[in-house]
Design a protein around this motif. Structure first.
Motif, mmCIF file in Angstrom:
data_model
loop_
_atom_site.group_PDB
_atom_site.id
_atom_site.type_symbol
_atom_site.label_atom_id
_atom_site.label_comp_id
_atom_site.label_asym_id
_atom_site.label_seq_id
_atom_site.Cartn_x
_atom_site.Cartn_y
_atom_site.Cartn_z
ATOM 1 N N ARG A 76 0.787 -1.221 0.000
ATOM 2 C CA ARG A 76 0.000 0.000 0.000
ATOM 3 C C ARG A 76 0.823 1.277 0.000
ATOM 4 O O ARG A 76 0.268 2.361 0.097
ATOM 5 C CB ARG A 76 -0.938 -0.010 1.203
ATOM 6 N N ALA A 77 2.137 1.176 -0.035
ATOM 7 C CA ALA A 77 2.927 2.400 -0.013
ATOM 8 C C ALA A 77 4.226 2.189 -0.772
ATOM 9 O O ALA A 77 4.656 1.059 -0.977
ATOM 10 C CB ALA A 77 3.220 2.799 1.439
ATOM 11 N N ASP A 78 4.831 3.318 -1.172
ATOM 12 C CA ASP A 78 6.129 3.262 -1.839
ATOM 13 C C ASP A 78 7.209 3.099 -0.786
ATOM 14 O O ASP A 78 7.322 3.920 0.121
ATOM 15 C CB ASP A 78 6.373 4.577 -2.596
ATOM 16 N N VAL A 79 7.998 2.068 -0.913
ATOM 17 C CA VAL A 79 9.094 1.909 0.026
ATOM 18 C C VAL A 79 10.394 1.788 -0.749
ATOM 19 O O VAL A 79 10.409 1.331 -1.891
ATOM 20 C CB VAL A 79 8.908 0.680 0.945
ATOM 21 N N VAL A 80 11.480 2.232 -0.121
ATOM 22 C CA VAL A 80 12.785 2.167 -0.770
ATOM 23 C C VAL A 80 13.332 0.748 -0.658
ATOM 24 O O VAL A 80 13.775 0.156 -1.622
ATOM 25 C CB VAL A 80 13.753 3.178 -0.121
ATOM 26 N N GLU A 81 13.313 0.202 0.529
ATOM 27 C CA GLU A 81 13.765 -1.175 0.724
ATOM 28 C C GLU A 81 13.182 -1.721 2.015
ATOM 29 O O GLU A 81 12.704 -0.962 2.873
ATOM 30 C CB GLU A 81 15.302 -1.238 0.780
ATOM 31 N N THR A 82 13.201 -3.029 2.131
ATOM 32 C CA THR A 82 12.784 -3.657 3.376
ATOM 33 C C THR A 82 13.784 -4.755 3.699
ATOM 34 O O THR A 82 14.425 -5.306 2.810
ATOM 35 C CB THR A 82 11.390 -4.313 3.257
ATOM 36 N N HIS A 83 13.938 -5.015 4.976
ATOM 37 C CA HIS A 83 14.719 -6.185 5.365
ATOM 38 C C HIS A 83 14.246 -6.656 6.730
ATOM 39 O O HIS A 83 13.483 -5.970 7.413
ATOM 40 C CB HIS A 83 16.225 -5.898 5.354
ATOM 41 N N ALA A 84 14.682 -7.847 7.113
ATOM 42 C CA ALA A 84 14.286 -8.393 8.412
ATOM 43 C C ALA A 84 15.515 -8.972 9.100
ATOM 44 O O ALA A 84 15.540 -10.120 9.511
ATOM 45 C CB ALA A 84 13.201 -9.444 8.248
ATOM 46 N N HIS A 85 16.554 -8.145 9.203
ATOM 47 C CA HIS A 85 17.794 -8.573 9.844
ATOM 48 C C HIS A 85 17.529 -8.920 11.311
ATOM 49 O O HIS A 85 16.948 -8.122 12.042
ATOM 50 C CB HIS A 85 18.804 -7.424 9.736
ATOM 51 N N ARG A 86 17.949 -10.115 11.736
ATOM 52 C CA ARG A 86 17.750 -10.597 13.111
ATOM 53 C C ARG A 86 16.286 -10.553 13.546
ATOM 54 O O ARG A 86 15.991 -10.285 14.714
ATOM 55 C CB ARG A 86 18.576 -9.798 14.107
ATOM 56 N N GLY A 87 15.393 -10.700 12.582
ATOM 57 C CA GLY A 87 13.985 -10.766 12.948
ATOM 58 C C GLY A 87 13.299 -9.434 13.160
ATOM 59 O O GLY A 87 12.126 -9.399 13.511
ATOM 60 N N ASP A 88 14.033 -8.326 12.982
ATOM 61 C CA ASP A 88 13.404 -7.011 13.136
ATOM 62 C C ASP A 88 12.909 -6.540 11.773
ATOM 63 O O ASP A 88 13.716 -6.185 10.916
ATOM 64 C CB ASP A 88 14.408 -5.990 13.681
ATOM 65 N N ALA A 89 11.598 -6.525 11.575
ATOM 66 C CA ALA A 89 11.031 -6.055 10.309
ATOM 67 C C ALA A 89 11.336 -4.578 10.137
ATOM 68 O O ALA A 89 11.036 -3.773 11.014
ATOM 69 C CB ALA A 89 9.529 -6.289 10.291
ATOM 70 N N THR A 90 11.974 -4.227 9.027
ATOM 71 C CA THR A 90 12.417 -2.855 8.826
ATOM 72 C C THR A 90 11.974 -2.358 7.463
ATOM 73 O O THR A 90 12.100 -3.074 6.463
ATOM 74 C CB THR A 90 13.950 -2.771 8.919
ATOM 75 N N VAL A 91 11.470 -1.140 7.423
ATOM 76 C CA VAL A 91 11.048 -0.518 6.174
ATOM 77 C C VAL A 91 11.793 0.796 6.033
ATOM 78 O O VAL A 91 11.823 1.584 6.975
ATOM 79 C CB VAL A 91 9.531 -0.221 6.179
ATOM 80 N N VAL A 92 12.416 1.021 4.877
ATOM 81 C CA VAL A 92 13.038 2.312 4.614
ATOM 82 C C VAL A 92 12.161 3.038 3.609
ATOM 83 O O VAL A 92 11.805 2.475 2.575
ATOM 84 C CB VAL A 92 14.462 2.138 4.063
#
Lengths: 457, 163, 152
Positions: B13-29
């Motif tokens: 639903r949104a424009d995101v630059v990147e996502t990752h889930a390093h060590r289980g932490d869901a992260t959205v840039v």
């Protein structure tokens, strides 16, 4: 003198003659007798009612986050002691948990139990101090004396384990400094018996006390929605009926295997917060008792003949020169001193050479051990988590205590951020006291349990 | 919802630059322009329902290996949902000469003091903040101490000797 | 020795003795050391035994300023002002290593020892000092009070 002139003279300049009354500005703090913390509240009073309040903090800013960036990963642990200095053990373990998450390692079973036990003892100390100090500010000095007496019994336990009363630096990345001492379980039982007696007395003194109720019930309340919007956690959130507790919602260590309740209240006022804290202390004791019953591992200190021996007696023997035979035993000192015994250290620390210091036997006994020790201690070496970031939360005494750590692959943290549990309630403090009487500021401030080291860092 | 599902829901639903889930932490840039929309989405979408802004901070990437030339600051939001018991980390990157981020005070009041602290420590401004003053240090203080180019021992005493 | 100086020295001793056992302290509590200050003041260690049991939370009524805990640069003017408001005779105790030297907070935010701002009579090091060392420091202060030239 004309009648009007005299009246104006008596009222004085700027007293608002002719245009009704004017509000009075009163500053409280940062060094105020009735507040156990250094913040400044600038209030605007209409009579005795607070119309507007402005809270200013930062008087104990000690650059925690900058200091952490200056040393190695384990060097930051003494600084974390001094965040919430009433329950420093929880800070230690919270910080270590964040680094361990970053490294992707898991600590040993016995270490998890030790962390749970020590955290809960700290939590009791914190609640004792909070309730004691805020009761003292309402004039109940006896309660304060009783609570500090109970805290003293618990601090003796803490001292037995860590070697210090307050600033303990007991946590280590990948474990703890040392194993539990001999006879810890029996001492805990005794200390808890004393603490329960004190809590019982305090219940009888305060919970039904008319003066106390008049100062606490219905005051300083915050609605459920506002509490959540301000991101307030811990006893203040549970006092509005939200059973959020990191220990239950996202269990760490061994909390998911222990039975305990999360006490809640509905009203969200000072009295509800008091009741939540009182109930939590009982739950904490319950957790410690269960953990002590289930903790794996056996006795750790034995004399030359293999009999368990008290560490203090052992040191005394050595001081008298009675060292014959003792030198042949692998253990030579108290388990409180770090790195004396390989077996004890292996029980509480992860088996990972990148993280945990080798025992002294290994360091002095083999070239690999010596090199391993050097690699962790020398500047430019040490613990080196991979590039990345991690946020780990534990339940501090005041709510969610989070550490957000960014690693750049070197032996120093690139950034350490502490999410202080008592900052959000302080941000909402003006909402709690506005509209109330100026005297009610004191119990409300006490119920927030502001801890300077953690608030200002 | 687990971390991957949260990331999916935001990505859809949104424009995101990147996502990752390093060590289980869901992260959205996300970009700075998309930030207000993403934050509002996180709070209001029933499947996400992030009702708490747990933490808001910043990181100065001036001396981070490989990122010396990129945007200097990263503003980091840690969100938590009481309803669903899940977490997400939202990040946005800004340059030093244009270090302004839209304020989140309208969404969560807890952002108020956190944003003041970030301004105090890093010098990142928040547009639309009602009272963007220093939180921890005093008004006379010059500079922002958690920036990587601020020496740890540069003291600015109000009274007493300078060193 | 004239009769006059005999009386003066004896009077000095008498006043010193009285002042030594009636210490009204102002605890300027800011940080961690406050926890040990509480412990020292309460039943277990009980500084009331030394005549220092009653804290006065007004600088105008206090003789001894206990500076307990780290002093930041933001707090320094407040400390100076509290000190200035105290009436003579007055003494200052630096409680904990942060007040003595700044301790391990060698950074932009903290004052490197309160003696850069106000004069100090007794230093109690420790991070935080144990109650035993606080009591030791208090007894050293008592000796100092009793033996100094009294002004009255």
């Amino acid at each position: 003198m004309a009648e009007t002139t005299r009246r104006e003279f008596m009222l004085g300049e700027g007293s608002g003659t002719g245009s009704g009354s004017q509000n009075l500005h009163v500053g409280m703090g940062p060094a105020h007798p009735a507040m156990h913390g250094i913040i400044r509240i600038t209030t605007e009073l209409d009579g005795e009612t607070i119309v507007k309040a402005d809270v200013e903090i930062g008087y104990l800013h000690r650059a925690f986050e900058k200091d952490c960036e200056e040393g190695g990963y384990n060097n930051a642990i003494p600084y974390t002691d001094r965040l919430n200095y009433v329950s420093p053990l929880i800070n230690n373990f919270g910080y270590c948990a964040a680094i361990e998450k970053l490294l992707g390692i898991d600590v040993t079973e016995r270490c998890k139990y030790i962390r749970v036990i020590m955290s809960e003892i700290s939590r009791i100390c914190d609640h004792l101090t909070c309730i004691g100090a805020s009761a003292m500010e309402l004039g109940a000095f006896t309660v304060f004396l009783y609570m500090i007496k109970a805290r003293e019994f618990l601090w003796e336990l803490v001292e037995d384990v860590t070697g210090a009363r307050l600033t303990i630096s007991y946590g280590r990345v990948g474990g703890v400094k040392a194993d539990l001492p001999d006879g810890f379980s029996a001492k805990t039982t005794k200390a808890f018996k004393e603490t329960r007696e004190v809590l019982d007395e305090v219940h009888r003194l305060l919970t039904g006390n008319r003066i106390f109720l008049d100062r606490m019930v219905g005051l300083g309340a915050l609605s459920r929605e506002e509490t959540i919007a301000y991101a307030i956690t811990g006893p203040l959130l549970r006092a509005v009926g939200v059973p959020y507790d990191v220990r239950r919602a996202q269990p760490y260590d061994v909390y998911d295997r222990l039975e305990f309740e999360i006490p809640t209240q509905k009203d969200g006022d000072n009295f509800a917060r008091y009741l939540v804290r009182m109930a939590e202390m009982e739950q904490s004791m319950r957790i410690v008792e269960q953990a002590l019953a289930r903790i794996p591992g056996g006795a750790i200190n034995v004399d030359a003949a293999g009999r368990p021996i008290d560490p203090a007696a052992y040191v005394d023997l050595g001081k008298q020169g009675k060292t014959e035979g003792l030198l042949l035993v692998p253990i030579t000192l108290s388990p409180n001193l770090q790195g004396q015994q390989r077996a004890a250290l292996e029980r509480v620390n992860v088996h990972d050479k990148r993280v945990v210091l080798p025992s002294k036997e290994t360091t002095y006994g083999s070239i690999e051990g010596l090199m391993n020790h050097f690699m962790l201690i020398m500047e430019g070496s040490g613990i080196r988590p991979p590039l990345g970031e991690a946020y780990a939360a534990v339940e501090g005494a005041n709510g969610e205590l989070g550490f957000y750590v960014v690693s750049d692959g070197t032996d120093r943290p690139y950034r350490v951020r502490c999410r202080p549990p008592c900052l959000p309630p302080m941000a909402a403090l003006s909402r709690m006291i506005e509209g109330g009487m100026v005297a009610d500021l004191i119990p409300t401030f006490g119920s927030v349990n502001m801890i300077g080291g953690e608030l200002d860092r | 919802m687990d971390g991957a599902a949260v990331l999916d829901a935001i990505r859809q639903r949104a424009d995101v630059v990147e996502t990752h889930a390093h060590r289980g932490d869901a992260t959205v840039v996300v970009t700075r322009d998309a930030l207000p929309r993403v934050l509002a989405l996180c709070r209001d979408a029933p499947a996400l329902a992030f009702d708490m802004l747990m933490d808001l901070t910043a990181v100065d990437y001036l001396k981070y290996p490989g990122r010396e030339d990129g945007p200097r600051f990263e503003v980091v939001y840690h969100l938590y949902s009481l309803v669903h018991n899940h977490r997400v980390r939202i990040k946005t990157r800004v340059d030093e000469d244009d270090a302004v981020v839209p304020s989140a005070v309208g969404l969560w009041p807890s952002a108020n003091w956190f944003e003041r602290e970030v301004w105090d420590m890093f010098g990142v401004r928040f547009s639309g903040h009602p009272n963007l003053m220093r939180l921890l240090l005093y008004e006379e203080f010059v500079g922002h101490p958690l920036r990587k180019d601020y020496p740890i021992d540069r003291r600015q005493p109000l009274i007493g000797p300078a060193q | 020795m004239g009769i006059g100086s005999f009386f003066t020295s004896k009077l000095d001793e008498a006043i010193g003795w009285a002042r030594k056992y009636s210490i009204f302290q102002y605890p300027f509590v800011t940080a961690c050391c406050g926890m040990e200050y509480m412990a020292t003041a309460c039943s277990h260690y009980d500084i009331d035994r030394f005549g220092a049991g009653l804290p006065r939370f007004s600088p105008r009524q206090a003789d001894v300023l206990f500076v307990v805990g780290t002093i930041s640069h933001k707090m320094a003017p407040v400390l100076k002002r509290v000190y200035d408001q105290m009436t003579e005779p007055k003494w200052v105790v630096a409680f904990g290593v942060c007040t003595c030297t700044g301790g391990f907070y060698n950074n932009y935010a903290t004052v490197q020892g309160i003696d850069t701002i106000i004069p100090v009579d007794v230093y109690i090091p420790g991070c935080p000092p144990r109650p035993e060392s606080v009591i030791d420091g208090l007894m050293k202060l008592q000796d100092k009070i009793a033996t100094q030239t009294q002004r009255y």
